[in-house]
Design a protein around this motif. Structure first.
Motif, PDB file in Angstrom:
ATOM      1  N   ALA A   1       0.814  -1.212   0.000  1.00 29.76           N
ATOM      2  CA  ALA A   1       0.000   0.000   0.000  1.00 29.76           C
ATOM      3  C   ALA A   1       0.847   1.261   0.000  1.00 29.76           C
ATOM      4  O   ALA A   1       0.500   2.255  -0.644  1.00 29.76           O
ATOM      5  CB  ALA A   1      -0.935  -0.006   1.217  1.00 29.76           C
ATOM      6  N   GLU A   2       1.973   1.222   0.707  1.00 28.24           N
ATOM      7  CA  GLU A   2       2.783   2.432   0.807  1.00 28.24           C
ATOM      8  C   GLU A   2       3.509   2.764  -0.499  1.00 28.24           C
ATOM      9  O   GLU A   2       4.032   3.876  -0.650  1.00 28.24           O
ATOM     10  CB  GLU A   2       3.797   2.305   1.942  1.00 28.24           C
ATOM     11  CG  GLU A   2       4.876   1.251   1.734  1.00 28.24           C
ATOM     12  CD  GLU A   2       4.448  -0.116   2.215  1.00 28.24           C
ATOM     13  OE1 GLU A   2       5.337  -0.990   2.361  1.00 28.24           O
ATOM     14  OE2 GLU A   2       3.237  -0.301   2.460  1.00 28.24           O
ATOM     15  N   LEU A   3       3.570   1.805  -1.434  1.00 26.63           N
ATOM     16  CA  LEU A   3       4.266   2.057  -2.701  1.00 26.63           C
ATOM     17  C   LEU A   3       3.326   2.383  -3.849  1.00 26.63           C
ATOM     18  O   LEU A   3       3.749   2.935  -4.868  1.00 26.63           O
ATOM     19  CB  LEU A   3       5.117   0.846  -3.096  1.00 26.63           C
ATOM     20  CG  LEU A   3       6.298   0.490  -2.201  1.00 26.63           C
ATOM     21  CD1 LEU A   3       7.083  -0.655  -2.815  1.00 26.63           C
ATOM     22  CD2 LEU A   3       7.194   1.707  -2.004  1.00 26.63           C
ATOM     23  N   LEU A   4       2.049   2.024  -3.707  1.00 21.95           N
ATOM     24  CA  LEU A   4       1.126   2.198  -4.809  1.00 21.95           C
ATOM     25  C   LEU A   4       1.017   3.673  -5.221  1.00 21.95           C
ATOM     26  O   LEU A   4       0.819   4.550  -4.398  1.00 21.95           O
ATOM     27  CB  LEU A   4      -0.256   1.669  -4.433  1.00 21.95           C
ATOM     28  CG  LEU A   4      -0.348   0.155  -4.235  1.00 21.95           C
ATOM     29  CD1 LEU A   4      -1.717  -0.233  -3.729  1.00 21.95           C
ATOM     30  CD2 LEU A   4      -0.019  -0.570  -5.514  1.00 21.95           C
ATOM     31  N   GLY A   5       1.151   3.908  -6.531  1.00 21.04           N
ATOM     32  CA  GLY A   5       1.068   5.262  -7.049  1.00 21.04           C
ATOM     33  C   GLY A   5       2.380   6.005  -7.066  1.00 21.04           C
ATOM     34  O   GLY A   5       2.471   7.084  -7.668  1.00 21.04           O
ATOM     35  N   THR A   6       3.431   5.481  -6.433  1.00 23.66           N
ATOM     36  CA  THR A   6       4.726   6.152  -6.470  1.00 23.66           C
ATOM     37  C   THR A   6       5.324   6.031  -7.873  1.00 23.66           C
ATOM     38  O   THR A   6       4.962   5.149  -8.648  1.00 23.66           O
ATOM     39  CB  THR A   6       5.687   5.551  -5.440  1.00 23.66           C
ATOM     40  OG1 THR A   6       5.771   4.132  -5.623  1.00 23.66           O
ATOM     41  CG2 THR A   6       5.217   5.840  -4.030  1.00 23.66           C
ATOM     42  N   ALA A   7       6.251   6.935  -8.195  1.00 18.43           N
ATOM     43  CA  ALA A   7       6.737   7.011  -9.571  1.00 18.43           C
ATOM     44  C   ALA A   7       8.235   7.274  -9.628  1.00 18.43           C
ATOM     45  O   ALA A   7       8.814   7.891  -8.720  1.00 18.43           O
ATOM     46  CB  ALA A   7       5.994   8.108 -10.336  1.00 18.43           C
ATOM     47  N   LEU A   8       8.829   6.803 -10.721  1.00 19.03           N
ATOM     48  CA  LEU A   8      10.234   7.059 -11.021  1.00 19.03           C
ATOM     49  C   LEU A   8      10.351   7.591 -12.442  1.00 19.03           C
ATOM     50  O   LEU A   8       9.640   7.147 -13.347  1.00 19.03           O
ATOM     51  CB  LEU A   8      11.071   5.773 -10.946  1.00 19.03           C
ATOM     52  CG  LEU A   8      11.265   5.067  -9.613  1.00 19.03           C
ATOM     53  CD1 LEU A   8      12.065   3.787  -9.835  1.00 19.03           C
ATOM     54  CD2 LEU A   8      11.980   5.964  -8.612  1.00 19.03           C
ATOM     55  N   LEU A   9      11.259   8.526 -12.644  1.00 16.60           N
ATOM     56  CA  LEU A   9      11.668   8.950 -13.969  1.00 16.60           C
ATOM     57  C   LEU A   9      12.998   8.270 -14.265  1.00 16.60           C
ATOM     58  O   LEU A   9      13.966   8.432 -13.514  1.00 16.60           O
ATOM     59  CB  LEU A   9      11.838  10.471 -14.019  1.00 16.60           C
ATOM     60  CG  LEU A   9      12.565  11.039 -15.230  1.00 16.60           C
ATOM     61  CD1 LEU A   9      11.736  10.830 -16.485  1.00 16.60           C
ATOM     62  CD2 LEU A   9      12.874  12.524 -15.041  1.00 16.60           C
ATOM     63  N   VAL A  10      13.054   7.483 -15.327  1.00 17.53           N
ATOM     64  CA  VAL A  10      14.247   6.698 -15.650  1.00 17.53           C
ATOM     65  C   VAL A  10      14.833   7.177 -16.975  1.00 17.53           C
ATOM     66  O   VAL A  10      14.103   7.334 -17.972  1.00 17.53           O
ATOM     67  CB  VAL A  10      13.920   5.195 -15.742  1.00 17.53           C
ATOM     68  CG1 VAL A  10      15.177   4.381 -16.014  1.00 17.53           C
ATOM     69  CG2 VAL A  10      13.255   4.720 -14.444  1.00 17.53           C
ATOM     70  N   ARG A  11      16.138   7.399 -16.985  1.00 23.89           N
ATOM     71  CA  ARG A  11      16.823   7.877 -18.189  1.00 23.89           C
ATOM     72  C   ARG A  11      17.624   6.747 -18.836  1.00 23.89           C
ATOM     73  O   ARG A  11      17.867   5.710 -18.203  1.00 23.89           O
ATOM     74  CB  ARG A  11      17.736   9.049 -17.827  1.00 23.89           C
ATOM     75  CG  ARG A  11      16.974  10.245 -17.254  1.00 23.89           C
ATOM     76  CD  ARG A  11      17.889  11.423 -16.958  1.00 23.89           C
ATOM     77  NE  ARG A  11      17.124  12.589 -16.504  1.00 23.89           N
ATOM     78  CZ  ARG A  11      16.758  12.793 -15.247  1.00 23.89           C
ATOM     79  NH1 ARG A  11      17.094  11.916 -14.308  1.00 23.89           N
ATOM     80  NH2 ARG A  11      16.067  13.857 -14.916  1.00 23.89           N
ATOM     81  N   PRO A  12      18.041   6.931 -20.102  1.00 26.24           N
ATOM     82  CA  PRO A  12      18.737   5.857 -20.822  1.00 26.24           C
ATOM     83  C   PRO A  12      20.010   5.368 -20.146  1.00 26.24           C
ATOM     84  O   PRO A  12      20.405   4.201 -20.322  1.00 26.24           O
ATOM     85  CB  PRO A  12      19.055   6.487 -22.181  1.00 26.24           C
ATOM     86  CG  PRO A  12      18.014   7.529 -22.366  1.00 26.24           C
ATOM     87  CD  PRO A  12      17.751   8.081 -20.992  1.00 26.24           C
ATOM     88  N   ASP A  13      20.678   6.229 -19.381  1.00 27.05           N
ATOM     89  CA  ASP A  13      21.909   5.809 -18.723  1.00 27.05           C
ATOM     90  C   ASP A  13      21.659   5.049 -17.422  1.00 27.05           C
ATOM     91  O   ASP A  13      22.602   4.650 -16.732  1.00 27.05           O
ATOM     92  CB  ASP A  13      22.827   7.008 -18.464  1.00 27.05           C
ATOM     93  CG  ASP A  13      22.203   8.047 -17.525  1.00 27.05           C
ATOM     94  OD1 ASP A  13      21.065   7.827 -17.034  1.00 27.05           O
ATOM     95  OD2 ASP A  13      22.852   9.080 -17.267  1.00 27.05           O
ATOM     96  N   GLY A  14      20.396   4.842 -17.082  1.00 27.71           N
ATOM     97  CA  GLY A  14      20.061   4.107 -15.867  1.00 27.71           C
ATOM     98  C   GLY A  14      19.838   4.990 -14.651  1.00 27.71           C
ATOM     99  O   GLY A  14      19.368   4.506 -13.615  1.00 27.71           O
ATOM    100  N   SER A  15      20.160   6.277 -14.751  1.00 29.43           N
ATOM    101  CA  SER A  15      19.905   7.175 -13.629  1.00 29.43           C
ATOM    102  C   SER A  15      18.404   7.410 -13.511  1.00 29.43           C
ATOM    103  O   SER A  15      17.656   7.260 -14.482  1.00 29.43           O
ATOM    104  CB  SER A  15      20.627   8.507 -13.831  1.00 29.43           C
ATOM    105  OG  SER A  15      20.165   9.167 -14.990  1.00 29.43           O
ATOM    106  N   TYR A  16      17.976   7.783 -12.321  1.00 33.15           N
ATOM    107  CA  TYR A  16      16.545   7.977 -12.120  1.00 33.15           C
ATOM    108  C   TYR A  16      16.277   9.068 -11.097  1.00 33.15           C
ATOM    109  O   TYR A  16      17.147   9.445 -10.305  1.00 33.15           O
ATOM    110  CB  TYR A  16      15.866   6.669 -11.702  1.00 33.15           C
ATOM    111  CG  TYR A  16      16.368   6.070 -10.398  1.00 33.15           C
ATOM    112  CD1 TYR A  16      15.777   6.405  -9.180  1.00 33.15           C
ATOM    113  CD2 TYR A  16      17.420   5.159 -10.387  1.00 33.15           C
ATOM    114  CE1 TYR A  16      16.224   5.858  -7.993  1.00 33.15           C
ATOM    115  CE2 TYR A  16      17.873   4.597  -9.204  1.00 33.15           C
ATOM    116  CZ  TYR A  16      17.278   4.945  -8.009  1.00 33.15           C
ATOM    117  OH  TYR A  16      17.727   4.397  -6.821  1.00 33.15           O
ATOM    118  N   GLU A  17      15.053   9.557 -11.152  1.00 33.33           N
ATOM    119  CA  GLU A  17      14.571  10.591 -10.242  1.00 33.33           C
ATOM    120  C   GLU A  17      13.334  10.066  -9.546  1.00 33.33           C
ATOM    121  O   GLU A  17      12.489   9.421 -10.162  1.00 33.33           O
ATOM    122  CB  GLU A  17      14.243  11.852 -11.045  1.00 33.33           C
ATOM    123  CG  GLU A  17      13.714  13.014 -10.231  1.00 33.33           C
ATOM    124  CD  GLU A  17      13.406  14.223 -11.100  1.00 33.33           C
ATOM    125  OE1 GLU A  17      12.537  15.027 -10.704  1.00 33.33           O
ATOM    126  OE2 GLU A  17      14.012  14.345 -12.179  1.00 33.33           O
TER     127      GLU A  17
END
Length: 399
Positions: A135-151
């Motif tokens: 439940a605590e993760l549902l709806g969370t989001a990541l922005l992932v770039r081609p080099d594998g880095s993420y936000e």
């Protein structure tokens, strides 16, 4: 959601609160694929579509509700025989839709805004959202770039985010949107998680060789289909912006020489309209050995037979020649440049989507081939009263 990035970016820059409804999964025959989105702002303005009109009214209500409660929700829309015509999903499809409110203080707003801005700039990026899991993760989001880095993050433990980023990067490299299931061990989450990964990549390329009147019509068709279209011809008098105002690029060069130095990938469509052996043979000898999506060449059947002989003489194998679509286009009885461009565009779409090119009437073939079983299939639907929605079940509530 990234399919309406232009409008949503403007809303975000203007500081609007809005809710986004995104198709998470489809089953059977459904009008829109995973990733398709509809958004509603606090004033009730609507952009996008999740079903081609079938359930838009109900989804609008869900978006308005999410804006009021600040809570996301995942819902399933389907049909039953008695509800089919009232509902709109008479095609028999089932769609799972996630609605996410994006208020000024919403945790996902920063990630969403970064993803939308990157999509508008045509930078390759993936937006990964948890649609099933703790439940605590549902709806969370990541922005992932081609080099594998993420936000972004998926909770205090960094391991789920690292795993999700690695899996999302693989879909991004393929330019695909879809769901990814991470096992309990792989995600470090009890029961595992399911991600919806939306990939935004630069538009695929269509390279049209031969600056003829048919090429001008094909350029327009290619742009309509969302391609970045290049026209290449060795004759500068014909390859001009005045003749091809809608082309993204116009190149004056020998076709095979340009193909050798330009970038192509597994989504590229190469359309050879020169039907002149001095251009065709060296060009096709190279094109048929590239890992591109489509290689087609214009010409009569007699021209094709002569071309086939010449290509064999320069060493092409049966397997390589089998990739050549010649004469290019589907049999529509086309005569005009516009009709011919339509037949070529139709063949490109059929090749891309696995279509047969035969009339759907009486064929018995599936209309939508790439639908996936919605996540959580098998849950019992509960009926909602009212005249806008169908059989539907709440798959999960997202906090």
């Amino acid at each position: 959601m990234l399919d309406i990035a232009d409008e949503l970016t403007r809303w975000a820059e203007e500081g609007r609160d809005f809710a986004v409804a995104t198709v998470v999964a489809v089953g059977g025959s459904a009008p829109r694929p995973p990733g398709a989105a509809l958004a509603v702002d606090a004033d009730g303005t609507v952009i996008g579509s999740v079903s081609g009109g079938c359930v838009e009214g109900a989804v609008y209500d869900l978006c308005a509700q999410a804006l009021q409660t600040g809570k996301s929700v995942l819902e399933r829309f389907g049909y039953s025989d008695e509800d089919a015509f009232a509902v709109g999903l008479t095609c028999g499809g089932v769609i799972d839709i996630m609605v996410t409110p994006v208020g000024a203080d919403a945790p996902v707003r920063t990630v969403f805004r970064s993803a939308l801005s990157a999509a508008v700039r045509e930078e390759p990026v993936a937006l990964a959202r948890v649609v099933r899991g703790p439940a605590e993760l549902l709806g969370t989001a990541l922005l992932v770039r081609p080099d594998g880095s993420y936000e972004g993050d998926l909770g205090a433990d960094p391991r789920p985010a690292r795993t999700a980023a690695a899996q999302s990067r693989a879909l991004l490299e393929a330019g695909r949107t879809g769901t990814v299931d991470l096992s309990e061990d792989g995600s470090h989450c009890p029961g595992g998680v399911t991600l919806l990964v939306e990939s935004s990549v630069p538009p695929p390329r269509m390279i049209v060789f031969g600056a003829i009147d048919f090429a001008a019509a094909l350029v327009r068709a290619g742009k309509f289909l969302g391609y970045h279209v290049t026209v290449c011809d060795a004759r500068p008098v014909f390859a001009t912006p005045a003749r091809f105002p809608e082309a993204d690029d116009i190149v004056v060069d020998w076709p095979h020489r340009y193909l050798r130095r330009t970038e192509t990938d597994g989504r590229t469509a190469l359309c050879v309209l020169t039907h002149d052996a001095k251009f065709d043979v060296p060009l096709l000898a190279q094109a048929l050995r590239l890992p591109v999506a489509f290689v087609g060449a214009m010409g009569s059947r007699r021209t094709h037979a002569d071309r086939d002989r010449r290509l064999r003489e320069v060493g092409l194998t049966d397997e390589e020649l089998a990739r050549l679509r010649s004469p290019i286009g589907l049999d529509l009885g086309a005569r005009t440049p516009e009709e011919t461009a339509l037949s070529i565009a139709a063949e490109i779409v059929a090749a891309r989507r696995g279509g047969t090119g035969v009339p759907l009437t009486g064929s018995g073939t599936p209309i939508h081939r790439d639908g996936a079983e919605p996540a959580g299939a098998g849950t019992s639907p509960s009926r909602r009263t009212g005249n806008t929605v169908l059989t539907r079940s709440r798959v999960a509530s997202l906090r």
